[in-house]
Design a protein around this motif. Sequence first.
Motif, mmCIF file in Angstrom:
data_model
loop_
_atom_site.group_PDB
_atom_site.id
_atom_site.type_symbol
_atom_site.label_atom_id
_atom_site.label_comp_id
_atom_site.label_asym_id
_atom_site.label_seq_id
_atom_site.Cartn_x
_atom_site.Cartn_y
_atom_site.Cartn_z
ATOM 1 N N PHE A 133 0.815 -1.202 0.000
ATOM 2 C CA PHE A 133 0.000 0.000 0.000
ATOM 3 C C PHE A 133 0.856 1.263 0.000
ATOM 4 O O PHE A 133 0.539 2.216 0.686
ATOM 5 C CB PHE A 133 -0.880 -0.031 1.258
ATOM 6 N N ASP A 134 1.923 1.252 -0.771
ATOM 7 C CA ASP A 134 2.797 2.422 -0.768
ATOM 8 C C ASP A 134 3.403 2.612 -2.150
ATOM 9 O O ASP A 134 3.017 1.938 -3.108
ATOM 10 C CB ASP A 134 3.901 2.246 0.273
ATOM 11 N N ARG A 135 4.344 3.491 -2.248
ATOM 12 C CA ARG A 135 4.925 3.813 -3.531
ATOM 13 C C ARG A 135 5.512 2.557 -4.189
ATOM 14 O O ARG A 135 5.338 2.318 -5.388
ATOM 15 C CB ARG A 135 6.026 4.868 -3.331
ATOM 16 N N GLU A 136 6.193 1.746 -3.411
ATOM 17 C CA GLU A 136 6.826 0.542 -3.961
ATOM 18 C C GLU A 136 5.777 -0.410 -4.519
ATOM 19 O O GLU A 136 5.975 -1.021 -5.566
ATOM 20 C CB GLU A 136 7.637 -0.180 -2.888
ATOM 21 N N GLY A 137 4.674 -0.515 -3.797
ATOM 22 C CA GLY A 137 3.599 -1.384 -4.263
ATOM 23 C C GLY A 137 3.071 -0.911 -5.609
ATOM 24 O O GLY A 137 2.794 -1.706 -6.512
ATOM 25 N N GLY A 138 2.938 0.399 -5.734
ATOM 26 C CA GLY A 138 2.470 0.953 -6.998
ATOM 27 C C GLY A 138 3.469 0.671 -8.107
ATOM 28 O O GLY A 138 3.090 0.306 -9.230
ATOM 29 N N TYR A 139 4.722 0.819 -7.776
ATOM 30 C CA TYR A 139 5.767 0.581 -8.773
ATOM 31 C C TYR A 139 5.728 -0.874 -9.235
ATOM 32 O O TYR A 139 5.677 -1.162 -10.419
ATOM 33 C CB TYR A 139 7.137 0.911 -8.162
ATOM 34 N N ALA A 140 5.743 -1.760 -8.253
ATOM 35 C CA ALA A 140 5.779 -3.193 -8.572
ATOM 36 C C ALA A 140 4.566 -3.595 -9.408
ATOM 37 O O ALA A 140 4.698 -4.291 -10.425
ATOM 38 C CB ALA A 140 5.828 -4.004 -7.282
ATOM 39 N N ALA A 141 3.408 -3.154 -8.979
ATOM 40 C CA ALA A 141 2.196 -3.532 -9.708
ATOM 41 C C ALA A 141 2.229 -2.982 -11.132
ATOM 42 O O ALA A 141 1.831 -3.657 -12.085
ATOM 43 C CB ALA A 141 0.967 -3.022 -8.961
ATOM 44 N N ALA A 142 2.745 -1.772 -11.261
ATOM 45 C CA ALA A 142 2.739 -1.145 -12.589
ATOM 46 C C ALA A 142 3.659 -1.855 -13.565
ATOM 47 O O ALA A 142 3.464 -1.784 -14.786
ATOM 48 C CB ALA A 142 3.125 0.328 -12.473
ATOM 49 N N THR A 143 4.659 -2.546 -13.054
ATOM 50 C CA THR A 143 5.548 -3.258 -13.971
ATOM 51 C C THR A 143 4.816 -4.405 -14.660
ATOM 52 O O THR A 143 5.256 -4.896 -15.685
ATOM 53 C CB THR A 143 6.770 -3.843 -13.229
ATOM 54 N N GLN A 144 3.706 -4.823 -14.080
ATOM 55 C CA GLN A 144 2.969 -5.945 -14.674
ATOM 56 C C GLN A 144 1.838 -5.493 -15.592
ATOM 57 O O GLN A 144 1.129 -6.316 -16.158
ATOM 58 C CB GLN A 144 2.353 -6.807 -13.566
ATOM 59 N N VAL A 145 1.673 -4.187 -15.681
ATOM 60 C CA VAL A 145 0.561 -3.688 -16.486
ATOM 61 C C VAL A 145 0.899 -3.713 -17.972
ATOM 62 O O VAL A 145 1.986 -3.309 -18.367
ATOM 63 C CB VAL A 145 0.215 -2.241 -16.083
ATOM 64 N N SER A 146 -0.026 -4.200 -18.755
ATOM 65 C CA SER A 146 0.125 -4.030 -20.208
ATOM 66 C C SER A 146 -1.229 -4.231 -20.872
ATOM 67 O O SER A 146 -2.125 -4.864 -20.320
ATOM 68 C CB SER A 146 1.153 -5.020 -20.769
ATOM 69 N N GLY A 147 -1.348 -3.652 -22.029
ATOM 70 C CA GLY A 147 -2.574 -3.846 -22.804
ATOM 71 C C GLY A 147 -3.766 -3.043 -22.330
ATOM 72 O O GLY A 147 -4.905 -3.351 -22.674
ATOM 73 N N VAL A 148 -3.550 -2.025 -21.512
ATOM 74 C CA VAL A 148 -4.664 -1.184 -21.116
ATOM 75 C C VAL A 148 -4.327 0.255 -21.451
ATOM 76 O O VAL A 148 -3.165 0.613 -21.610
ATOM 77 C CB VAL A 148 -4.978 -1.297 -19.609
ATOM 78 N N THR A 149 -5.348 1.088 -21.556
ATOM 79 C CA THR A 149 -5.084 2.499 -21.860
ATOM 80 C C THR A 149 -5.102 3.355 -20.611
ATOM 81 O O THR A 149 -4.696 4.505 -20.636
ATOM 82 C CB THR A 149 -6.144 3.062 -22.826
ATOM 83 N N CYS A 150 -5.600 2.767 -19.502
ATOM 84 C CA CYS A 150 -5.735 3.587 -18.309
ATOM 85 C C CYS A 150 -5.512 2.770 -17.037
ATOM 86 O O CYS A 150 -5.986 1.633 -16.934
ATOM 87 C CB CYS A 150 -7.138 4.204 -18.274
ATOM 88 N N VAL A 151 -4.782 3.376 -16.136
ATOM 89 C CA VAL A 151 -4.471 2.698 -14.875
ATOM 90 C C VAL A 151 -4.987 3.535 -13.705
ATOM 91 O O VAL A 151 -4.742 4.738 -13.647
ATOM 92 C CB VAL A 151 -2.942 2.519 -14.730
ATOM 93 N N PHE A 152 -5.690 2.866 -12.815
ATOM 94 C CA PHE A 152 -6.173 3.538 -11.611
ATOM 95 C C PHE A 152 -5.421 2.981 -10.403
ATOM 96 O O PHE A 152 -5.523 1.794 -10.095
ATOM 97 C CB PHE A 152 -7.685 3.297 -11.458
ATOM 98 N N ALA A 153 -4.656 3.837 -9.781
ATOM 99 C CA ALA A 153 -3.976 3.427 -8.549
ATOM 100 C C ALA A 153 -4.846 3.888 -7.394
ATOM 101 O O ALA A 153 -5.280 5.043 -7.373
ATOM 102 C CB ALA A 153 -2.594 4.058 -8.464
ATOM 103 N N VAL A 154 -5.118 3.022 -6.443
ATOM 104 C CA VAL A 154 -6.087 3.350 -5.401
ATOM 105 C C VAL A 154 -5.603 4.449 -4.459
ATOM 106 O O VAL A 154 -6.330 4.864 -3.570
ATOM 107 C CB VAL A 154 -6.487 2.116 -4.572
ATOM 108 N N THR A 155 -4.404 4.896 -4.694
ATOM 109 C CA THR A 155 -3.819 5.902 -3.830
ATOM 110 C C THR A 155 -2.870 6.773 -4.644
ATOM 111 O O THR A 155 -2.182 6.268 -5.527
ATOM 112 C CB THR A 155 -3.032 5.163 -2.719
#
Lengths: 330, 330
Positions: free
Chosen positions: B224-246
């Motif tokens: 639930f912090d910056r690192e979590g956002g970073y890590a999760a974002a590395t797995q993102v692909s194929g979408v046009t929009c990302v919603f981070a809950v924080t």
Amino acid sequence: MVTLEDVARHAGVSLATASRVLNGSTRQVGASLRVKVELAAAQLGYRTNVAAQTLARGASNVVGLVVHDLTDPYFAAIADGAMRVAEEQGLMVMIGTTHRDPQREIAYVSTLNAQRVRAVLLVGSRVADEQLTRQLREELDRYRETGGRVACVGQDLLGVDAVVPDNRLGAAALARALAGLGHRSFAVLAGPERLIAPMDRVAGFADALEELGLPAPLVLHGSFDREGGYAAATQVSGVTCVFAVTDVMAVGALAAFRDRGIRVPEDVSVAGFDDISTLRDLVPSLSTVRLPLAEMGARALEMALAPDEGARAQVVTGEVILRESTRALG
Amino acid sequence: MVTLEDVARHAGVSLATASRVLNGSTRQVGASLRVKVELAAAQLGYRTNVAAQTLARGASNVVGLVVHDLTDPYFAAIADGAMRVAEEQGLMVMIGTTHRDPQREIAYVSTLNAQRVRAVLLVGSRVADEQLTRQLREELDRYRETGGRVACVGQDLLGVDAVVPDNRLGAAALARALAGLGHRSFAVLAGPERLIAPMDRVAGFADALEELGLPAPLVLHGSFDREGGYAAATQVSGVTCVFAVTDVMAVGALAAFRDRGIRVPEDVSVAGFDDISTLRDLVPSLSTVRLPLAEMGARALEMALAPDEGARAQVVTGEVILRESTRALG
DNA sequence: AACCTCCCGGAAAGCGTTTTCCAAAGTCTG
DNA sequence: CAGACTTTGGAAAACGCTTTCCGGGAGGTT
């Protein structure tokens, strides 16, 4: 409200024994009684009344922290470090925010004195004002006369333990590094004129430039926050490099340049001071002088708590870190 | 240490009179004696012993604040708001940081209970764990039985006063706004699976998409912090929009995309939640759902302090703010 | 067995305030 | 001016704990 006496009665022991079992003592208590007491306490849901304990012991288990602004990551980082050691030592932390009002700082010291806190940490730079300093010192002396311990973080207050960055040295090192990139004309976004720490940074920076035979920087004063950096940066022109005495101010400067259509670092380089970690994701990333803020807070509290007498000062030296916001000139 | 008795003797009055003059009382004291006492107190440098006062009065003038992490600007903002009202009411603030350890939160409630603080504010989301919740509630009940007041910020805990954002509604509004920009494929960076507030945001977001007839988002969990956002974002692909809950997680995501060479908002749009003001200078500026954090902290403390009984919940609704990090599609 | 030590439990004296009662001295009324 | 209130000041009892001092029993030494 269940008291220690209730517990003692319920366990069939004396008040003294119950106290010894539940609230720590040098004295031993026999196993059978100890168990009885613990059981009774658990059953009744006993919670020590800390006020009574403090009164009886003559010493509390809380420390005070006085900061200017908790939402400023600089203070948050220092507070976090201090709180970590407080937690280790089983101490609670009472925090007061002055919002940069020196009178409030003095008032907090008085209040914390009334609370008989074990130690107080004064965090952040103070204005160079004879009278205010004297008032603060009086209040601190009153506190220390009765066993209170005090330490400062980020600013020296003579006669008080302190953990301070070597602002002059850090700023000088930064100046040399920037000069090493080829910069010759500088502006400094300096914060309020009377605030001591920023003035030291300005002085260190200017001295280093002079030693290098470079022209003196343009010094612009402003408030000690993001807005101050922004405002000061709007007045900057004709230099290749800007030094904001604080990362937070540098952020304001970055915003100002962006709004003015001035590119960083292509058109102007920007450097800050402190290395606030919340700001590490800025684009461009900020060149700065790293200070171990959390550690400074921790060390200060440790120092204040240490029984050793005599005012000591720990100097921490900053480390110049060049990132994207400063570029080498042709 | 100069006590009230010293002052009384020095002024030639009784203890009772001295107390009435110096520490507030409903009773009047004649002008001449009053002056004598005040003079004596000033001369001797008297400072009330708050522990004794608390013991005698049976009520302290401190409130407790339990947050997860003071260096997280979300908590700093809420704490700041709460501290402002504490200051207004002449109360001191004791802060504990749990570093997201639920046990620590419980321990702090116990400690604050022992301190007999007037009220405690529990800030931040908790995990959905039967046993932990029960333990916490037990501790809170014990505290409240003896007159303690409790309020939560940012998360509902049944039976306790609370100031909570409408996470589902806010996230839903954001989803609709993003869909309005033309986005059809979404990822959600969701924080830990068991944390309640982020899960509400995910649910609100997903529900809105479903209502709009859009495909369900890809949900990625992380810390639930910056690192979590970073890590999760590395797995993102194929979408046009990302919603981070924080917002804080969004910052991590922004960094991850930058490192991957993915441009925001050209290649992917990113939105956060909270509208952390320290982050307003990010480039690109972050689209988000604004929450009045400081005000939430302030309102919660006011509510906890208000004599009125019965658990109340104030819901604050977030306001969608679209900035540069999200772009309209074709 | 007598004597010394240790150890452990309890009684009670604080710790520095607040606050409840009393008593004395005004201040009104009628 | 007597009686009924209202003020104002002081004595003393809490508030809930810690800790000093004492006494008694257990264990060890001659």
